[in-house]
Motif scaffolding. Structure first.
Motif, PDB file in Angstrom:
ATOM      1  N   TYR A 174      23.838  39.216  86.134  1.00 30.52           N
ATOM      2  CA  TYR A 174      24.355  38.517  87.318  1.00 30.52           C
ATOM      3  C   TYR A 174      25.869  38.577  87.395  1.00 30.52           C
ATOM      4  N   VAL A 175      26.535  38.529  86.250  1.00 30.67           N
ATOM      5  CA  VAL A 175      27.986  38.708  86.253  1.00 30.67           C
ATOM      6  C   VAL A 175      28.333  40.103  86.764  1.00 30.67           C
ATOM      7  N   GLY A 176      27.546  41.093  86.322  1.00 27.96           N
ATOM      8  CA  GLY A 176      27.751  42.446  86.813  1.00 27.96           C
ATOM      9  C   GLY A 176      27.537  42.553  88.312  1.00 27.96           C
ATOM     10  N   GLY A 177      26.546  41.825  88.826  1.00 28.24           N
ATOM     11  CA  GLY A 177      26.300  41.822  90.263  1.00 28.24           C
ATOM     12  C   GLY A 177      27.469  41.246  91.037  1.00 28.24           C
ATOM     13  N   ILE A 178      28.075  40.199  90.499  1.00 25.35           N
ATOM     14  CA  ILE A 178      29.233  39.593  91.156  1.00 25.35           C
ATOM     15  C   ILE A 178      30.423  40.550  91.138  1.00 25.35           C
ATOM     16  N   LEU A 179      30.642  41.196  89.997  1.00 30.17           N
ATOM     17  CA  LEU A 179      31.744  42.142  89.900  1.00 30.17           C
ATOM     18  C   LEU A 179      31.539  43.328  90.842  1.00 30.17           C
ATOM     19  N   HIS A 180      30.281  43.785  90.952  1.00 35.78           N
ATOM     20  CA  HIS A 180      30.003  44.899  91.874  1.00 35.78           C
ATOM     21  C   HIS A 180      30.306  44.495  93.307  1.00 35.78           C
ATOM     22  N   GLY A 181      29.927  43.287  93.680  1.00 36.11           N
ATOM     23  CA  GLY A 181      30.187  42.828  95.036  1.00 36.11           C
ATOM     24  C   GLY A 181      31.667  42.751  95.339  1.00 36.11           C
ATOM     25  N   ILE A 182      32.434  42.223  94.381  1.00 34.76           N
ATOM     26  CA  ILE A 182      33.880  42.135  94.572  1.00 34.76           C
ATOM     27  C   ILE A 182      34.489  43.532  94.668  1.00 34.76           C
ATOM     28  N   LEU A 183      34.043  44.441  93.788  1.00 27.02           N
ATOM     29  CA  LEU A 183      34.556  45.810  93.819  1.00 27.02           C
ATOM     30  C   LEU A 183      34.207  46.490  95.137  1.00 27.02           C
ATOM     31  N   ALA A 184      32.984  46.261  95.623  1.00 26.07           N
ATOM     32  CA  ALA A 184      32.566  46.877  96.886  1.00 26.07           C
ATOM     33  C   ALA A 184      33.437  46.399  98.038  1.00 26.07           C
ATOM     34  N   MET A 185      33.795  45.125  98.048  1.00 22.97           N
ATOM     35  CA  MET A 185      34.668  44.614  99.110  1.00 22.97           C
ATOM     36  C   MET A 185      36.053  45.237  99.035  1.00 22.97           C
ATOM     37  N   VAL A 186      36.591  45.362  97.814  1.00 27.60           N
ATOM     38  CA  VAL A 186      37.916  45.969  97.647  1.00 27.60           C
ATOM     39  C   VAL A 186      37.897  47.420  98.104  1.00 27.60           C
ATOM     40  N   VAL A 187      36.845  48.150  97.708  1.00 27.64           N
ATOM     41  CA  VAL A 187      36.723  49.555  98.091  1.00 27.64           C
ATOM     42  C   VAL A 187      36.593  49.697  99.600  1.00 27.64           C
ATOM     43  N   GLN A 188      35.844  48.785 100.220  1.00 31.15           N
ATOM     44  CA  GLN A 188      35.663  48.846 101.674  1.00 31.15           C
ATOM     45  C   GLN A 188      36.994  48.713 102.399  1.00 31.15           C
ATOM     46  N   ILE A 222      34.035  54.953 109.199  1.00 36.97           N
ATOM     47  CA  ILE A 222      34.471  55.385 107.877  1.00 36.97           C
ATOM     48  C   ILE A 222      34.153  56.853 107.656  1.00 36.97           C
ATOM     49  N   LEU A 223      33.203  57.427 108.412  1.00 39.01           N
ATOM     50  CA  LEU A 223      32.871  58.832 108.244  1.00 39.01           C
ATOM     51  C   LEU A 223      34.003  59.737 108.713  1.00 39.01           C
ATOM     52  N   ARG A 224      34.954  59.209 109.434  1.00 39.84           N
ATOM     53  CA  ARG A 224      36.110  60.009 109.831  1.00 39.84           C
ATOM     54  C   ARG A 224      36.965  60.376 108.635  1.00 39.84           C
ATOM     55  N   TYR A 225      36.834  59.590 107.590  1.00 40.63           N
ATOM     56  CA  TYR A 225      37.602  59.865 106.376  1.00 40.63           C
ATOM     57  C   TYR A 225      36.857  60.902 105.534  1.00 40.63           C
ATOM     58  N   GLN A 226      37.506  62.037 105.287  1.00 49.02           N
ATOM     59  CA  GLN A 226      36.926  63.097 104.482  1.00 49.02           C
ATOM     60  C   GLN A 226      37.613  63.135 103.116  1.00 49.02           C
ATOM     61  N   PRO A 227      36.895  62.773 102.046  1.00 47.83           N
ATOM     62  CA  PRO A 227      37.511  62.762 100.711  1.00 47.83           C
ATOM     63  C   PRO A 227      37.990  64.151 100.308  1.00 47.83           C
ATOM     64  N   GLN A 228      39.091  64.180  99.568  1.00 48.80           N
ATOM     65  CA  GLN A 228      39.653  65.434  99.079  1.00 48.80           C
ATOM     66  C   GLN A 228      39.452  65.600  97.577  1.00 48.80           C
ATOM     67  N   ARG A 229      39.418  64.494  96.853  1.00 53.03           N
ATOM     68  CA  ARG A 229      39.251  64.552  95.398  1.00 53.03           C
ATOM     69  C   ARG A 229      37.936  63.893  95.008  1.00 53.03           C
ATOM     70  N   ARG A 242      38.839  51.783 104.461  1.00 50.37           N
ATOM     71  CA  ARG A 242      39.176  51.562 105.862  1.00 50.37           C
ATOM     72  C   ARG A 242      40.641  51.898 106.111  1.00 50.37           C
ATOM     73  N   GLN A 243      41.508  51.493 105.177  1.00 50.68           N
ATOM     74  CA  GLN A 243      42.928  51.775 105.334  1.00 50.68           C
ATOM     75  C   GLN A 243      43.190  53.281 105.285  1.00 50.68           C
ATOM     76  N   MET A 244      42.523  53.991 104.353  1.00 53.29           N
ATOM     77  CA  MET A 244      42.707  55.433 104.263  1.00 53.29           C
ATOM     78  C   MET A 244      42.186  56.131 105.511  1.00 53.29           C
ATOM     79  N   ALA A 245      41.057  55.658 106.041  1.00 55.83           N
ATOM     80  CA  ALA A 245      40.496  56.249 107.251  1.00 55.83           C
ATOM     81  C   ALA A 245      41.442  56.073 108.435  1.00 55.83           C
ATOM     82  N   GLN A 246      42.053  54.898 108.532  1.00 55.40           N
ATOM     83  CA  GLN A 246      43.013  54.660 109.609  1.00 55.40           C
ATOM     84  C   GLN A 246      44.237  55.560 109.464  1.00 55.40           C
ATOM     85  N   GLN A 247      44.694  55.763 108.234  1.00 50.66           N
ATOM     86  CA  GLN A 247      45.838  56.640 108.010  1.00 50.66           C
ATOM     87  C   GLN A 247      45.508  58.075 108.402  1.00 50.66           C
TER      88      GLN A 247
END
Length: 206
Positions: free
Chosen positions: A168-182, A61-68, A186-191
């Motif tokens: 705990y609801v916040g913890g669940i939402l964070h976990g789901i968000l982290a998976m979506v972001v991951q 994932i470090l191959r991906y360099q954010p621009q914004r 990954r898709q942006m890094a591959q592109q």
């Protein structure tokens, strides 16, 4: 390249040993009924293991360099060290003070609760020393979310305070968000990798 790999492997072993020491400290805290004190010490040792020690990594994932700035935020939120600390915290608390956990309340077994805690510790180490693939990340995070859901149900059925339920609801939402972001990163890094390869091919043709 051989030196780098050897250094990374050495640091990974050191981090694993520190995680094992942290788990042992947490167990001693339960054994001598001073889980809070030993748990804090174990947590500090574990944080050193999962954040400071395994720094020389080569995640794709470090191959991906954010621009914004929004992309920088997304990359920071998906940092595996954050998830590793959460997993570590769960593991230490389950081993050091099982009596306050939903797993112990439901099973009435320290052995089962401690095994659950050790799994969390080992997952924290794995998350820190090697960036998992999105599929592996999803599996590891889902394990944490499953336990969080068990705690949430237990707290809700015992008329727990709303602020705890919200945490705990916040913890669940964070976990789901982290998976979506991951997956998104990954898709942006591959592109980005494909674009760079195409540019190199064009330069070679010219």
């Amino acid at each position: 390249m051989t030196y780098t790999y050897t250094k990374e492997a050495y640091l990974a072993v050191v981090a694993l040993l520190l995680v094992l020491v942290a788990g042992g400290m947490a167990h001693l805290g339960w054994r001598f009924e001073i889980g809070q004190v030993f748990g804090v010490v174990a947590l500090l040792i574990g944080i050193v293991a999962v954040i400071i020690i395994p720094r020389p990594r080569r995640p794709h994932i470090l191959r991906y360099q954010p621009q914004r700035w929004t992309q920088h935020v997304l990359k920071w939120m998906s940092a595996p060290q954050i998830e590793a600390v959460v997993l570590l915290w769960f593991g230490v608390s389950l081993i050091a003070q099982p009596q306050f956990s939903s797993a112990y309340t439901l099973s009435d077994s320290y052995l089962l609760t401690a095994i659950l805690g050790w799994v969390f510790l080992l997952l924290a180490w794995q998350m820190a020393v090697q960036l998992p693939s999105p599929i592996a990340y999803t599996v590891m995070t889902s394990y944490r979310l499953l336990y969080t859901l068990i705690v949430l149900i237990n707290v809700a059925t015992t008329d727990g305070p709303l602020i705890i339920l919200g945490a705990y609801v916040g913890g669940i939402l964070h976990g789901i968000l982290a998976m979506v972001v991951q997956w998104e990163l990954r898709q942006m890094a591959q592109q980005m990798t494909q674009m760079r390869q195409q540019i190199q091919d064009l330069q070679a043709e010219l």
